[in-house]
Design a protein around this motif. Sequence first.
Motif, PDB file in Angstrom:
ATOM      1  N   ALA A  35       9.099  -4.631  -0.359  1.00  0.00           N
ATOM      2  CA  ALA A  35       9.339  -3.462   0.489  1.00  0.00           C
ATOM      3  C   ALA A  35       8.906  -2.462  -0.479  1.00  0.00           C
ATOM      4  CB  ALA A  35      10.825  -3.344   0.632  1.00  0.00           C
ATOM      5  N   ASN A  37       9.359   1.826  -0.733  1.00  0.00           N
ATOM      6  CA  ASN A  37      10.220   2.871  -0.158  1.00  0.00           C
ATOM      7  C   ASN A  37      10.802   2.418   0.819  1.00  0.00           C
ATOM      8  OD1 ASN A  37       9.080   4.642  -2.401  1.00  0.00           O
ATOM      9  ND2 ASN A  37       7.174   4.920  -1.147  1.00  0.00           N
ATOM     10  N   ASP A  38      11.673   1.393   0.830  1.00  0.00           N
ATOM     11  CA  ASP A  38      12.463   0.514   1.955  1.00  0.00           C
ATOM     12  C   ASP A  38      11.545   0.253   3.169  1.00  0.00           C
ATOM     13  OD1 ASP A  38      14.611   1.263   0.327  1.00  0.00           O
ATOM     14  OD2 ASP A  38      14.681   3.297   1.033  1.00  0.00           O
ATOM     15  N   GLU A  39      10.316   0.153   3.231  1.00  0.00           N
ATOM     16  CA  GLU A  39       9.489  -0.181   4.144  1.00  0.00           C
ATOM     17  C   GLU A  39       8.914  -1.746   3.855  1.00  0.00           C
ATOM     18  OE1 GLU A  39       9.133   0.955   7.244  1.00  0.00           O
ATOM     19  OE2 GLU A  39      10.524   2.659   6.798  1.00  0.00           O
ATOM     20  N   VAL A  40       9.147  -2.682   4.667  1.00  0.00           N
ATOM     21  CA  VAL A  40       8.607  -3.930   4.362  1.00  0.00           C
ATOM     22  C   VAL A  40       7.259  -3.882   4.532  1.00  0.00           C
ATOM     23  CG1 VAL A  40       8.362  -6.545   5.036  1.00  0.00           C
ATOM     24  CG2 VAL A  40      10.696  -5.138   4.991  1.00  0.00           C
ATOM     25  N   VAL A  41       6.354  -4.525   3.365  1.00  0.00           N
ATOM     26  CA  VAL A  41       4.857  -4.786   3.600  1.00  0.00           C
ATOM     27  C   VAL A  41       4.489  -6.453   3.641  1.00  0.00           C
ATOM     28  CG1 VAL A  41       2.854  -4.416   2.117  1.00  0.00           C
ATOM     29  CG2 VAL A  41       4.590  -3.049   1.639  1.00  0.00           C
ATOM     30  N   THR A  42       4.024  -6.399   4.717  1.00  0.00           N
ATOM     31  CA  THR A  42       3.446  -7.887   5.092  1.00  0.00           C
ATOM     32  C   THR A  42       2.738  -8.515   4.142  1.00  0.00           C
ATOM     33  OG1 THR A  42       1.828  -7.132   6.475  1.00  0.00           O
ATOM     34  CG2 THR A  42       4.135  -7.379   7.627  1.00  0.00           C
ATOM     35  N   THR A  49      -2.559  -2.502   0.199  1.00  0.00           N
ATOM     36  CA  THR A  49      -1.792  -1.543   0.187  1.00  0.00           C
ATOM     37  C   THR A  49      -1.767  -0.984  -1.359  1.00  0.00           C
ATOM     38  OG1 THR A  49      -0.369  -2.449   2.073  1.00  0.00           O
ATOM     39  CG2 THR A  49       0.885  -0.912   0.510  1.00  0.00           C
ATOM     40  N   ASP A  55       6.446   5.579  -6.238  1.00  0.00           N
ATOM     41  CA  ASP A  55       6.904   4.678  -5.429  1.00  0.00           C
ATOM     42  C   ASP A  55       7.978   3.819  -5.770  1.00  0.00           C
ATOM     43  OD1 ASP A  55       5.300   5.402  -3.115  1.00  0.00           O
ATOM     44  OD2 ASP A  55       3.937   3.702  -3.604  1.00  0.00           O
TER      45      ASP A  55
END
Length: 66
Positions: A35, A37-42, A49, A55
Amino acid sequence: MKVMINGVAHEVAEDMTVGQAVRTLTASATGVAVAVNDEVVTRGAWETTALRDSDRVEVLTAVQGG
């Protein structure tokens, strides 16, 4: 630039990707979630990315036990 990886400050190259950050922590190719910044990255987006200054990256690995 500086990023936080699992709560520890790291000085990294300006063009570092999520995939490169993961490889600084583990050689494991499976059982890893990320993740930024609290967003999951696939997993499919790790190499495209880019990280930005300040970050927050969390790299989680699955642990099996019994």
